[in-house]
Design a protein around this motif. Structure first.
Motif, PDB file in Angstrom:
ATOM      1  N   ALA A 107      13.562   6.626  21.439  1.00 16.51           N
ATOM      2  CA  ALA A 107      13.831   6.701  19.994  1.00 16.51           C
ATOM      3  C   ALA A 107      13.051   5.616  19.259  1.00 16.51           C
ATOM      4  O   ALA A 107      12.430   5.878  18.216  1.00 16.51           O
ATOM      5  CB  ALA A 107      15.334   6.558  19.748  1.00 16.51           C
ATOM      6  N   ALA A 108      13.094   4.399  19.798  1.00 20.26           N
ATOM      7  CA  ALA A 108      12.349   3.305  19.159  1.00 20.26           C
ATOM      8  C   ALA A 108      10.856   3.621  19.157  1.00 20.26           C
ATOM      9  O   ALA A 108      10.152   3.423  18.164  1.00 20.26           O
ATOM     10  CB  ALA A 108      12.626   2.000  19.888  1.00 20.26           C
ATOM     11  N   GLY A 133      -2.456  13.628   0.651  1.00 20.08           N
ATOM     12  CA  GLY A 133      -1.961  14.847   1.290  1.00 20.08           C
ATOM     13  C   GLY A 133      -0.911  14.604   2.351  1.00 20.08           C
ATOM     14  O   GLY A 133      -0.311  15.550   2.858  1.00 20.08           O
ATOM     15  N   PRO A 179       3.217  10.712   9.670  1.00 14.80           N
ATOM     16  CA  PRO A 179       3.731  11.687   8.694  1.00 14.80           C
ATOM     17  C   PRO A 179       3.011  13.024   8.794  1.00 14.80           C
ATOM     18  O   PRO A 179       1.870  13.095   9.291  1.00 14.80           O
ATOM     19  CB  PRO A 179       3.456  11.011   7.352  1.00 14.80           C
ATOM     20  CG  PRO A 179       2.378  10.030   7.615  1.00 14.80           C
ATOM     21  CD  PRO A 179       2.496   9.614   9.042  1.00 14.80           C
ATOM     22  N   GLY A 180       3.668  14.084   8.314  1.00 10.33           N
ATOM     23  CA  GLY A 180       3.044  15.401   8.253  1.00 10.33           C
ATOM     24  C   GLY A 180       2.188  15.510   7.005  1.00 10.33           C
ATOM     25  O   GLY A 180       1.839  14.507   6.377  1.00 10.33           O
ATOM     26  N   SER A 181       1.845  16.710   6.656  1.00 11.61           N
ATOM     27  CA  SER A 181       1.012  16.905   5.458  1.00 11.61           C
ATOM     28  C   SER A 181       1.565  18.050   4.628  1.00 11.61           C
ATOM     29  O   SER A 181       2.402  18.831   5.091  1.00 11.61           O
ATOM     30  CB  SER A 181      -0.433  17.201   5.857  1.00 11.61           C
ATOM     31  OG  SER A 181      -0.470  18.423   6.576  1.00 11.61           O
ATOM     32  N   HIS A 237      10.051   6.309  16.471  1.00 10.61           N
ATOM     33  CA  HIS A 237      10.099   5.844  15.078  1.00 10.61           C
ATOM     34  C   HIS A 237       9.025   4.812  14.792  1.00 10.61           C
ATOM     35  O   HIS A 237       8.488   4.762  13.692  1.00 10.61           O
ATOM     36  CB  HIS A 237      11.488   5.292  14.755  1.00 10.61           C
ATOM     37  CG  HIS A 237      12.513   6.359  14.657  1.00 10.61           C
ATOM     38  ND1 HIS A 237      12.490   7.325  13.666  1.00 10.61           N
ATOM     39  CD2 HIS A 237      13.584   6.656  15.426  1.00 10.61           C
ATOM     40  CE1 HIS A 237      13.486   8.149  13.834  1.00 10.61           C
ATOM     41  NE2 HIS A 237      14.177   7.786  14.898  1.00 10.61           N
ATOM     42  N   ALA A 238       8.734   3.988  15.805  1.00 16.05           N
ATOM     43  CA  ALA A 238       7.724   2.952  15.581  1.00 16.05           C
ATOM     44  C   ALA A 238       6.335   3.575  15.441  1.00 16.05           C
ATOM     45  O   ALA A 238       5.475   3.050  14.751  1.00 16.05           O
ATOM     46  CB  ALA A 238       7.750   1.947  16.722  1.00 16.05           C
ATOM     47  N   ALA A 277       2.729  13.729   3.827  1.00 19.99           N
ATOM     48  CA  ALA A 277       4.027  14.057   3.231  1.00 19.99           C
ATOM     49  C   ALA A 277       5.164  13.600   4.122  1.00 19.99           C
ATOM     50  O   ALA A 277       5.040  13.554   5.349  1.00 19.99           O
ATOM     51  CB  ALA A 277       4.127  15.561   3.003  1.00 19.99           C
ATOM     52  N   ALA A 309       5.723   6.882  14.494  1.00 16.42           N
ATOM     53  CA  ALA A 309       5.776   8.197  13.821  1.00 16.42           C
ATOM     54  C   ALA A 309       4.599   8.377  12.868  1.00 16.42           C
ATOM     55  O   ALA A 309       4.214   7.442  12.157  1.00 16.42           O
ATOM     56  CB  ALA A 309       7.087   8.331  13.080  1.00 16.42           C
ATOM     57  N   GLY A 356       7.727   1.570  11.064  1.00 19.81           N
ATOM     58  CA  GLY A 356       7.503   1.350  12.497  1.00 19.81           C
ATOM     59  C   GLY A 356       7.554  -0.130  12.845  1.00 19.81           C
ATOM     60  O   GLY A 356       8.173  -0.533  13.828  1.00 19.81           O
TER      61      GLY A 356
END
Lengths: 448, 403
Positions: free
Chosen positions: B62-63, A393, B71-73, B66-67, A395, B69, A356
């Motif tokens: 978009a920027a 955890g 993460p999932g798990s 992404h800046a 991902a 974002a 980012g």
């Protein structure tokens, strides 16, 4: 490259291979039983290799080039025999000789003569700068051509969105290639490259979003170029770099150096239609900074294999200008060791935040080198995407199409340190640490 | 309406999704969303023309995405068993990597045997390549692969549906699944008994001892035997052998044996030869019943005969205990110069792949003859195979390099 006469490590030799098949074939030839009349003297290696022909192939290698000569009919450069001889030397199975054989002596003499006729690049550069006024006029003409080209691109971009991405997808490569060719004419090769990458976005789940993002980034580049004079200096350099304004090697090497012990942690070769690009990632052990060495090969030429993962260089790295710029050139190198130290992996969350920050500095940034600590998770259904899970955890999905079986074998649920590229579309693992090029393992296998 | 569709229709549609939809259909047909979040909305409003406004808003969005974002798990993967095997030395593993990139399964198996005989295992970097090779119909023996991978490697194989048969979680085609006996000592006892009975069965043709009681005893013994040990010692898959000793298949084998009783030696060889080869394959169910003293004659007839391909098939397919006899005999004929150059070219590499040390030396002598201009060509391949075999032994005895 200096003529130290030292044997090359395995990964450096295999880095020269023009393709994976040549690398595999060379490993099969790295056995003394396949060779006769081998020897080494200074930077020269020579030997006869039994092949499918009635007579053994005569192989010569000059480590100082590097350069090679082989009597085999292969068009690949270097051929598997030259690579095999280098591997054999790397294993310490070629004895030193008091003198060169006549064939090697003649070949090296011919090479030296040819080298004498070629003018050094620095001399050519200074000739080019002999007339600064003419150079400035050329630069101004180029800037105007780029400006006109980008204005044309802007119209084209808006046309695509006006008519709909579905129509653009149906039209396929042809209109995109046409516009890319126009950008080459406009002396904006960076933009041409971005356009050529566009059709790859037309496939797979979520293609409209990826395509729109790509078009929008191009539009942003056009807009930024219009205001080049008003942008902060670093960002302006980034825009110039993305558009494709040339930056001379000399000017980069004249920039301040980052001095460090640079551990070479990963590499990947990317094949385009005519061009192969090699990205080699270095990480400074003291500064924690990353640097990217790029090399290119077209038309069967050889990629630079002088810096490959698994080594640490005490060296200067000169970074290209621009915000978020990681590309650099290697300057003075004082020492090289055949290992890399421990590198502590970071969490997925922290890597996402770092990407980012990079996007904030360089909105067109495509990838960030990271070392993650965690374990790969296979997809739950056929055709699904792999993920990389950290110990907390969190991902990140791997790039679509990447199967990380090699990574899974190493991990089996236990955390491992993996160097890779964090991209907008997912994580691309490149190698394990601290052995980024395990002798029985390679990034090509990992990502293939 | 299905749950999936219901979920989709009731899920909130983000401003980004609306931008993508507008771009997909074209701004000539679709207006831009009006409720874009700031500062993206400001970017869109700055342009009067819809297409420009959409592209500017998309660039900002978009920027922004992404800046910021997150993460999932993913759930924690189940723990894998520890590796119980020490790994083979690095040079040996590099050799295996080379062998796996070539076509010669026999050499890979030889490497695996050398590895397991030393109680060592293959490093994880080669598990995937080995599993892929072994999953193919002509790949290395799966039992050997499983042994060399150890319990952690076998757990790895089980993660990929294509490799599960190699891991032993699914029975190999044609081999009935069987429970292993609970007591190791009883298993070893039965294995030994089965092996003795196999030796007896090899003499069936000579002595006409097709006795039902022996058949029943053999079946019992094989069923209770340690299947890995059985296969290692006999080179036979237990499934087909059990089929053989069962009534029907055994009867056909008995017919072959009986027909040979009063024949001349040459006729016996010919009969065995025609019975052994069906549709270009050596029948494994009959291999165990060929009398010991018949192998030499069969090999001699085949190697000296006009059909080198058939002889090569015999040399390739016959399991080790009998194959060495065949190879010895074949080599003597090859060395005598009575075989045609074409047959020599075809057979020499095959011989080199499976022959014991004495044969290797003899092949080396043949290679010398070739260099001396005897006209026998193709032995360079044989030499190469021999060199690799020597490398297998050497690399296992090479200590690990220190970095």
């Amino acid at each position: 490259m200096t003529g130290t006469g030292e044997a090359w490590p395995r990964e450096r030799v295999l880095g020269l291979a023009p393709d994976p098949a040549s690398a595999r074939a060379a490993e099969g030839l790295a056995a003394p039983s396949r060779w006769s009349h081998t020897g080494r003297h200074g930077d020269a290696l020579w030997g006869s290799c039994a092949g499918s022909g009635s007579r053994p192939y005569q192989v010569l290698v000059d480590l100082s080039g590097p350069a090679w000569s082989c009597s085999c009919p292969s068009r690949k450069q270097p051929c598997k025999h030259a690579l095999g001889l280098l591997l054999l030397a790397g294993d310490g199975r070629i004895a030193g000789a008091p003198a060169l054989p006549p064939a090697a002596e003649a070949w090296l003499a011919a090479r030296a003569e040819r080298a004498g006729h070629a003018a050094p690049p620095a001399a050519r550069a200074s000739e080019a700068l002999a007339d600064p006024a003419a150079a400035a006029a050329r630069a101004a003409r180029r800037a105007e051509r780029v400006r006109l080209g980008l204005e044309e691109l802007d119209v084209w971009l808006c046309d695509q969105v006006r008519g709909g991405l579905a129509a653009l997808q149906r039209a396929g490569y042809a209109p995109v290639d046409q516009m890319a060719a126009r950008m080459v004419d406009a002396q904006a090769p960076g933009v041409a490259g971005l356009l050529r990458a566009l059709p790859a976005r037309f496939v797979g789940e979520g293609w409209p979003a990826r395509t729109l993002e790509h078009l929008a980034m191009l539009r942003l580049l056009v807009a930024a170029h219009r205001r080049l004079d008003q942008l902060p200096a670093d960002l302006a350099e980034t825009v110039r770099s993305r558009v494709g304004y040339p930056v001379s090697r000399e000017s980069v090497l004249a920039r301040p150096a980052v001095r460090d012990s640079w551990a070479v942690l990963g590499y990947v070769d990317v094949q385009d239609l005519r061009l192969t690009t090699r990205r080699v990632w270095l990480r400074g052990q003291a500064t924690g900074r990353w640097a990217l060495l790029l090399s290119f090969a077209a038309g069967g030429a050889v990629l630079d294999g002088s810096v490959m993962p698994g080594v640490t260089l005490d060296a200067d790295v000169h970074l290209y200008p621009g915000a978020g710029q990681l590309r650099g050139l290697l300057g003075t190198e004082d020492a090289r060791t055949g290992t890399v130290g421990d590198v502590e992996g970071e969490s997925v969350t922290r890597a996402a935040a770092a990407f980012g920050e990079l996007v904030v500095a360089d909105p067109w940034a495509e990838r960030l080198p990271v070392v993650l600590r965690g374990a790969p998770i296979p997809p739950e259904r056929d055709g699904g995407r792999w993920r990389f899970r950290d110990v907390d955890g969190a991902a990140v999905p791997l790039l679509a199409g990447v199967e990380a079986w090699q990574l899974l074998a190493r991990s089996m649920g236990d955390p491992v340190e993996v160097m890779g590229e964090w991209t907008r579309d997912g994580f691309l693992p490149l190698g394990f640490l601290p052995h980024p090029l395990d002798p029985v393992f390679s990034p090509q296998v990992l990502t293939g | 309406m299905s749950d999936t569709v219901a979920a989709r229709t009731t899920a909130p549609v983000s401003a980004w999704d609306e931008l993508v939809t507008a771009a997909l259909l074209g701004t000539e047909r679709r207006t831009l969303p009006v409720d874009l979040p700031e500062p993206v909305g400001r970017l869109a409003r700055a342009r009067a023309e819809r297409a420009s406004a959409l592209l500017d808003a998309a660039a900002g969005y978009a920027a922004y995405r992404h800046a910021g974002a997150r993460p999932g798990s993913a759930p924690e993967p189940p723990p894998a068993p520890r590796q119980e095997l020490d790994l083979a030395p690095g040079p040996a593993q590099r050799l295996l990597a080379t062998l796996l990139s070539g076509p010669d399964t026999a050499l890979v198996e030889e490497w695996l045997r050398a590895c397991t005989a030393r109680g060592l295992g293959v490093g994880p970097g080669l598990w995937a390549a080995l599993a892929t090779a072994s999953a193919s119909a002509v790949g290395p023996d799966r039992a050997l692969v499983g042994a060399a991978l150890g319990q952690r490697g076998r757990a790895f194989l089980a993660t990929n549906p294509r490799w599960r048969p190699v891991a032993g979680t699914e029975p190999r085609s044609g081999v009935p699944a069987r429970e292993r006996p609970p007591q190791e000592s009883r298993s070893a006892e039965l294995t030994e008994e089965a092996l003795v009975l196999v030796r007896v069965s090899r003499s069936l043709g000579r002595h006409r001892m097709v006795v039902d009681a022996d058949r029943r005893r053999l079946r019992r013994a094989v069923e209770g035997a340690d299947l890995d040990a059985w296969q290692r010692h006999t080179g036979l898959a237990p499934g087909p052998f059990l089929d053989l000793v069962a009534a029907d298949a055994g009867q056909r084998a008995g017919d072959v044996v009986g027909a040979l009783a009063d024949a001349t030696v040459a006729q016996r060889h010919a009969a065995w030869a025609s019975a052994l080869v069906r549709a270009g394959h050596v029948r494994p169910d009959l291999v165990g019943l060929v009398p010991v003293d018949a192998w030499g004659g069969i090999a001699r007839d085949w190697v000296a005969g006009p059909d080198a391909d058939r002889a090569a098939l015999l040399l390739t397919a016959v399991p080790a205990p009998w194959g060495d006899d065949v190879a010895d005999t074949a080599l003597r004929h090859l060395a005598s110069g009575r075989t045609s150059p074409a047959a020599s070219r075809r057979l020499a590499p095959v011989l080199a792949r499976r022959s014991p040390l004495t044969v290797r030396r003899a092949v080396g002598r043949l290679a010398d003859q070739e260099r001396a201009g005897s006209g026998v060509r193709g032995l360079a391949d044989a030499e190469q195979v021999l060199a690799v075999r020597a490398d297998i032994e050497r690399t296992f005895d090479t200590p690990e390099e220190t970095p």
